[in-house]
Design a protein around this motif. Structure first.
Motif, PDB file in Angstrom:
ATOM      1  N   CYS A   1       0.859  -1.184   0.000  1.00  0.00           N
ATOM      2  CA  CYS A   1       0.000   0.000   0.000  1.00  0.00           C
ATOM      3  C   CYS A   1       0.897   1.237   0.000  1.00  0.00           C
ATOM      4  O   CYS A   1       1.822   1.343   0.813  1.00  0.00           O
ATOM      5  CB  CYS A   1      -0.893  -0.003   1.237  1.00  0.00           C
ATOM      6  N   ILE A   2       0.642   2.141  -0.945  1.00  0.00           N
ATOM      7  CA  ILE A   2       1.357   3.418  -1.004  1.00  0.00           C
ATOM      8  C   ILE A   2       0.360   4.504  -0.617  1.00  0.00           C
ATOM      9  O   ILE A   2      -0.695   4.632  -1.233  1.00  0.00           O
ATOM     10  CB  ILE A   2       1.893   3.710  -2.416  1.00  0.00           C
ATOM     11  N   ARG A   3       0.699   5.285   0.417  1.00  0.00           N
ATOM     12  CA  ARG A   3      -0.216   6.341   0.837  1.00  0.00           C
ATOM     13  C   ARG A   3       0.557   7.483   1.471  1.00  0.00           C
ATOM     14  O   ARG A   3       1.720   7.321   1.890  1.00  0.00           O
ATOM     15  CB  ARG A   3      -1.243   5.797   1.830  1.00  0.00           C
ATOM     16  N   PRO A   4      -0.077   8.671   1.565  1.00  0.00           N
ATOM     17  CA  PRO A   4       0.585   9.796   2.233  1.00  0.00           C
ATOM     18  C   PRO A   4       0.794   9.514   3.715  1.00  0.00           C
ATOM     19  O   PRO A   4      -0.027   8.847   4.361  1.00  0.00           O
ATOM     20  CB  PRO A   4      -0.400  10.960   2.030  1.00  0.00           C
TER      21      PRO A   4
ATOM     22  N   ALA B   1       8.538  14.123   8.456  1.00  0.00           N
ATOM     23  CA  ALA B   1       7.695  13.330   7.552  1.00  0.00           C
ATOM     24  C   ALA B   1       6.229  13.399   7.954  1.00  0.00           C
ATOM     25  O   ALA B   1       5.342  13.382   7.089  1.00  0.00           O
ATOM     26  CB  ALA B   1       8.173  11.887   7.530  1.00  0.00           C
ATOM     27  N   CYS B   2       5.961  13.446   9.245  1.00  0.00           N
ATOM     28  CA  CYS B   2       4.578  13.387   9.727  1.00  0.00           C
ATOM     29  C   CYS B   2       3.969  14.760   9.971  1.00  0.00           C
ATOM     30  O   CYS B   2       2.874  14.862  10.538  1.00  0.00           O
ATOM     31  CB  CYS B   2       4.509  12.563  11.014  1.00  0.00           C
ATOM     32  N   ALA B   3       4.671  15.795   9.567  1.00  0.00           N
ATOM     33  CA  ALA B   3       4.124  17.148   9.726  1.00  0.00           C
ATOM     34  C   ALA B   3       2.904  17.311   8.826  1.00  0.00           C
ATOM     35  O   ALA B   3       2.758  16.616   7.822  1.00  0.00           O
ATOM     36  CB  ALA B   3       5.191  18.177   9.364  1.00  0.00           C
ATOM     37  N   PRO B   4       1.997  18.213   9.175  1.00  0.00           N
ATOM     38  CA  PRO B   4       0.823  18.444   8.306  1.00  0.00           C
ATOM     39  C   PRO B   4       1.257  18.785   6.891  1.00  0.00           C
ATOM     40  O   PRO B   4       2.270  19.455   6.686  1.00  0.00           O
ATOM     41  CB  PRO B   4       0.125  19.636   8.990  1.00  0.00           C
ATOM     42  N   PRO B   5       0.528  18.321   5.913  1.00  0.00           N
ATOM     43  CA  PRO B   5       0.939  18.570   4.522  1.00  0.00           C
ATOM     44  C   PRO B   5       0.908  20.046   4.181  1.00  0.00           C
ATOM     45  O   PRO B   5       0.076  20.808   4.675  1.00  0.00           O
ATOM     46  CB  PRO B   5      -0.107  17.790   3.712  1.00  0.00           C
ATOM     47  N   HIS B   6       1.859  20.464   3.323  1.00  0.00           N
ATOM     48  CA  HIS B   6       1.914  21.840   2.857  1.00  0.00           C
ATOM     49  C   HIS B   6       2.591  21.851   1.498  1.00  0.00           C
ATOM     50  O   HIS B   6       3.295  20.905   1.135  1.00  0.00           O
ATOM     51  CB  HIS B   6       2.659  22.722   3.863  1.00  0.00           C
ATOM     52  N   PRO B   7       2.373  22.911   0.712  1.00  0.00           N
ATOM     53  CA  PRO B   7       2.968  22.959  -0.627  1.00  0.00           C
ATOM     54  C   PRO B   7       4.479  22.785  -0.569  1.00  0.00           C
ATOM     55  O   PRO B   7       5.159  23.328   0.313  1.00  0.00           O
ATOM     56  CB  PRO B   7       2.579  24.350  -1.142  1.00  0.00           C
TER      57      PRO B   7
ATOM     58  N   ALA C   1       5.291  13.412   1.619  1.00  0.00           N
ATOM     59  CA  ALA C   1       5.891  12.201   2.182  1.00  0.00           C
ATOM     60  C   ALA C   1       4.952  11.030   1.941  1.00  0.00           C
ATOM     61  O   ALA C   1       3.756  11.112   2.234  1.00  0.00           O
ATOM     62  CB  ALA C   1       6.157  12.370   3.683  1.00  0.00           C
ATOM     63  N   LEU C   2       5.477   9.975   1.399  1.00  0.00           N
ATOM     64  CA  LEU C   2       4.713   8.766   1.110  1.00  0.00           C
ATOM     65  C   LEU C   2       5.357   7.592   1.816  1.00  0.00           C
ATOM     66  O   LEU C   2       6.586   7.506   1.915  1.00  0.00           O
ATOM     67  CB  LEU C   2       4.686   8.483  -0.405  1.00  0.00           C
ATOM     68  N   LEU C   3       4.510   6.680   2.268  1.00  0.00           N
ATOM     69  CA  LEU C   3       5.050   5.469   2.891  1.00  0.00           C
ATOM     70  C   LEU C   3       4.526   4.247   2.166  1.00  0.00           C
ATOM     71  O   LEU C   3       3.488   4.274   1.499  1.00  0.00           O
ATOM     72  CB  LEU C   3       4.721   5.408   4.380  1.00  0.00           C
ATOM     73  N   ALA C   4       5.274   3.177   2.299  1.00  0.00           N
ATOM     74  CA  ALA C   4       4.864   1.866   1.793  1.00  0.00           C
ATOM     75  C   ALA C   4       4.638   0.964   2.988  1.00  0.00           C
ATOM     76  O   ALA C   4       5.462   0.931   3.913  1.00  0.00           O
ATOM     77  CB  ALA C   4       5.936   1.273   0.883  1.00  0.00           C
TER      78      ALA C   4
END
Length: 897
Positions: free
Chosen positions: A22-25, A65-71, A75-78
């Protein structure tokens, strides 16, 4: 069924060994697992990752990596089975077109493609954000990460500075990168299908004790078909079924099966799938039907979570006739005959017909998959399997829906270079499309779009199962014709006439023979023979004479194929002659394809065995033989062309085009038709030529515009505009041949009166010169992507429907085909003495339209009508463009459906 069932932010994809991940943010709640990923790394891997050994680096990296997303940050994990096994991220700086990338893979999972898969998904995300390059710092001894960048297929440069190296990866998408992604995907896909198509152990869940159940029929086929592996039944109420040991559950089996065939009611399928996944099963075939939406979602979720490939539900089953395996997990009436044709179908009924037909012809089957509702395994998967299995030389498909047509097209283009790929073009009519939707829950697809896909991919599309088998017989047994010239030989004139008519109707040529061939044939045929084309060898012809005649024609450079139309006669019966032997006593494969027509034949097509072990196809109807030859000729023509390329275009400003689209959608959140000025601005980004024009909102502005734009004849055109106006001619919203200020003012007042409350302005243009009026447009198909249409334009375009279509992005070959395909094409090349139009300009227009459609997912449709083509140039006289708020989707990103 798509991965949307599992959430739009989640994608599942295959590692190099076929394992599903599984690939996800990354989300804030992943912090503990992400930090654990780093903390569990060996000191050496930590040093390579962070350039130093420090356990504090793990917490810092996890925080980022786990910071809230921003432009500028992604970060993606498998993960597999809920365990994080890899992470990749990019972080942008002041330069918004560049970002730093980092990759981490869990110890013990290197060399399985985790990092490469993550980077591919990051590349896709970065492109959508406008990032054009990645940079990465690594220790020069970190050979694994350096090799990862080097093998991506993207242009990579390195700059060494002491023990460190700085890599720059350009993210521009080209065929080199797509081919590299494709190769990695193909290897992973084939590996994932091994448990399905080459299982060592199989179990059937739902095999009943009494005759009549589907599960029992599948078990019987596996047992009596000689499956070489271990076979189990799962039924809590029996210790053995049909001599096969039975167990109460999958978890109770003495060993974990690679493949489980599920034949239980729909309500029980999710629990069965979950049990199989927890037990370590790698593949499922679900023959059961009737799942509701929740059951379907649960089935697919179990397969993705536990890494199982899935065939079905609602299918006939699968088989692999490899003698070392003999897998027949179907409930067809008979075992398939071993052979070389790969078959994938969505309809079980079509599958049974193809299995029977291929067995009867002697072609046989290498592997067969009934895709059913096609939740997972698709025609694309099967093409890649057949490409690599070493046994398949002919692929037959029956697909009612397409999951990822653009990925399918790339695969098919590659595979059709190696073997014929034939399909039944199902759902050509509105009634057929309704049937397909109700049968497979698939969205209806446009006939023109599907045919464009087949044509561009080199797929041979037939109109029925019978035609598919007729064509397969010829392509299996005979060489391809070099062209469309057919020689017809008969022992009865009437049969020759029927064959000639059939060839002409199929688009084949039946040209007269040159004098030297006529003399050659007269020397070997009986007196009274007519040696035009068709050749009437008369009822008196002998086997030897007929054989000599066919051999001479087949060797002649002016012939591409030979059709032998034979009828039984009393003369042949009296002498004991068997004229068919003229074909089969010699080599089956001559220099050119040879086929027979026998009007008395009871079967539509058969393969006549020849002395050299080959075969000659024999048809009961001339039309069938002619259709098969026409398909073979089209395949030969497709193979003879080099692979097309998408040309580079000058004066294209993609960044500005995106800005135009985003600005319009910011003011029109629901999308809509562009106003003339915005439309012209967008077209200018792609260098699409337009006839000069001016916008006017008042009567005086219209007069001033007309004064500026009048040509030598002094005439102008005025077109009304308001949002949503589509068909100007139907609304009488166009005034032509306006001369002088008075006529311009009168035209404006007419519009202002008739369209009061609607009119927002008018477009004023000079009256265009005489030329050929054409149509060019784009429709963004929800499944297939952008489709470029071209053909005759003007007010008759919808009535005459003289259009051709190709899927974007267009190659140089696609553009040529688009221009030559419509019935109006001769007008463009100077028919009726008008001289050819600017063909290069026309090609450029279509290529630029294709580029615009490929660049902008927001482009719902574009309509250029008319496009004026003259010997001196090409220009768009009227353009309409509609945008919708759509997010870009990467059709080539590796992910399971």
């Amino acid at each position: 069924m798509t991965h949307d069932l599992l959430g739009p932010r989640t994608a599942h994809a295959l590692l190099a060994d076929g394992t599903t991940v599984c690939i996800r943010p990354v989300e804030p709640g992943d912090h503990e697992q992400v930090q654990g990923l780093y903390e569990e790394m060996s000191p050496e891997n930590l040093r390579l990752r962070f350039f130093a050994v420090s356990r504090r680096s793990a917490a810092t990296a996890a925080d980022r990596a786990c910071a809230p997303p921003h432009p500028g940050h992604r970060a993606l994990l498998a993960e597999t089975h809920g365990q994080v096994i890899g992470l990749a991220e990019y972080v942008g700086g002041d330069d918004t077109t560049t970002a730093d990338i980092s990759i981490t893979v869990a110890d013990g999972l290197h060399h399985r493609g985790v990092g490469t898969l993550l980077v591919e998904h990051l590349v896709s995300a970065a492109r959508a954000e406008g990032i054009t390059s990645f940079t990465a710092d690594a220790l020069s001894e970190n050979h694994e990460v350096l090799k990862l960048f080097a093998d991506l297929g993207l242009r990579t440069t390195r700059r060494f500075a002491g023990p460190e190296v700085r890599c720059t990866v350009e993210l521009g998408e080209d065929d080199t990168y797509l081919s590299a992604v494709e190769a990695r995907g193909r290897a992973a896909d084939v590996a994932s299908l091994v448990p399905l198509l080459r299982p060592a152990t199989v179990a059937v869940v739902g095999a009943g004790r009494k005759p009549g159940s589907v599960g029992r029929a599948v078990l019987d086929h596996l047992h009596t078909g000689g499956f070489s592996g271990r076979l189990f039944a799962v039924n809590p109420g029996a210790s053995a079924i049909l001599g096969v040991r039975s167990y109460p559950s999958v978890s109770a089996l003495p060993e974990t099966p690679d493949l489980v065939v599920v034949a239980v009611p729909g309500a029980a399928i999710p629990a069965t799938a979950e049990e199989c996944g927890k037990a370590g099963v790698r593949a499922l075939v679900v023959v059961s039907a009737g799942l509701d939406g929740d059951e379907a979602a649960a089935l697919l979720s179990a397969c993705r979570t536990h890494g199982m490939r899935l065939v079905g539900p609602n299918c006939l089953g699968i088989s692999n006739t490899d003698p070392e395996l003999s897998l027949d997990a179907t409930f067809a009436a008979d075992h398939p005959r071993p052979g070389t044709a790969g078959v994938a179908v969505q309809s079980g009924g079509v599958g049974i017909a193809l299995l029977d037909g291929l067995s009867r012809l002697g072609i046989g089957v290498s592997s067969f998959v009934s895709l059913g509702d096609k939740y997972d395994v698709s025609g694309n998967d099967m093409l890649q399997w057949w490409e690599s299995d070493g046994r398949t030389d002919l692929a037959l498909l029956h697909l009612e829906s397409f999951g990822n047509p653009r990925a399918f097209s790339r695969t098919a283009r590659r595979v059709t270079r190696r073997m014929p790929v034939l399909t039944v073009d199902a759902g050509r009519t509105e009634a057929g499309r309704r049937a397909a939707a109700s049968h497979t829950a698939a969205a209806a697809t446009r006939t023109m779009t599907r045919q464009a896909l087949f044509t561009q991919a080199g797929i041979t599309a037939t109109r029925s199962v019978g035609e598919l088998l007729e064509t397969a017989a010829l392509m299996h047994a005979q060489p391809l014709p070099a062209g469309t010239r057919v020689a017809i030989v008969t022992n009865a004139g009437g049969a020759g006439v029927l064959a000639a008519d059939a060839c002409a109707e199929a688009g084949l040529a039946v040209p007269p023979f040159p004098p030297e061939l006529v003399d050659d044939l007269l020397a070997v045929l009986p007196e009274g023979a007519a040696v035009g084309n068709p050749v009437d060898a008369t009822a008196a012809v002998t086997e030897e004479q007929l054989k000599n005649c066919v051999d001479r024609i087949a060797r002649h450079h002016g012939t591409d194929a030979v059709l032998l139309a034979l009828v039984p006669t009393a003369v042949a019966a009296a002498t004991g002659a068997n004229l068919v032997d003229a074909l089969t006593d010699g080599p089956a494969r001559r220099a050119r394809p040879v086929a027979a027509i026998r009007l008395e034949q009871d079967l539509p097509v058969t393969l006549l065995p020849a002395a050299d072990g080959g075969a000659v196809p024999s048809y009961a109807e001339p039309q069938a033989a002619a259709r098969a030859l026409a398909h073979a000729a089209r395949r030969a023509a497709w193979l003879s062309r080099p692979t097309g390329t998408v040309p580079d275009l000058a004066e294209v400003d993609t960044a500005r085009a995106h800005q135009v689209a985003e600005t319009f959608l910011a003011g029109n959140p629901d999308g809509g038709w562009l106003d003339p000025r915005t439309c012209a601005s967008l077209l200018s980004c792609y260098g699409i030529p337009q006839l000069p024009w001016a916008w006017a909102e008042t009567e005086d502005d219209a007069v001033m515009a007309a004064d500026r734009l009048r040509g030598p004849d002094g005439r102008v055109v005025m077109k009304a505009h308001w949002p949503g106006l589509v068909h100007k001619s139907e609304q009488r919203a166009v005034h032509l041949d306006l001369q002088g200020d008075a006529q311009v003012r009168a035209a404006f007042r007419d519009f202002d009166t008739r369209f009061a409350g609607l009119l927002t302005g008018v477009v004023v243009q000079p009256l265009a010169a005489r030329g050929t009026e054409l149509f060019a447009g784009v429709v963004q198909d929800e499944v297939f992507g952008p489709l470029v249409l071209f053909g005759l334009g003007g007010t008759a375009t919808e009535v005459l429907g003289d259009h051709a279509a190709r899927l974007a992005p267009l190659t140089d070959h696609d553009v040529h085909d688009l221009i030559t395909a419509p019935r109006c094409a001769p007008l463009l090349f100077g028919a009726r003495g008008g001289g050819p139009v600017d063909l290069e300009g026309l090609e450029q227009l279509l290529l630029r339209l294709s580029r615009m459609a490929a660049d902008l997912p927001q482009l719902a449709e574009a309509d250029f009508n008319p496009v004026l083509a003259t010997p001196g140039g090409v220009s768009v006289l009227d353009a309409r463009v509609r945008l919708l708020p759509r997010r870009p989707q990467d059709p080539y990103l590796r992910r399971l459906r």
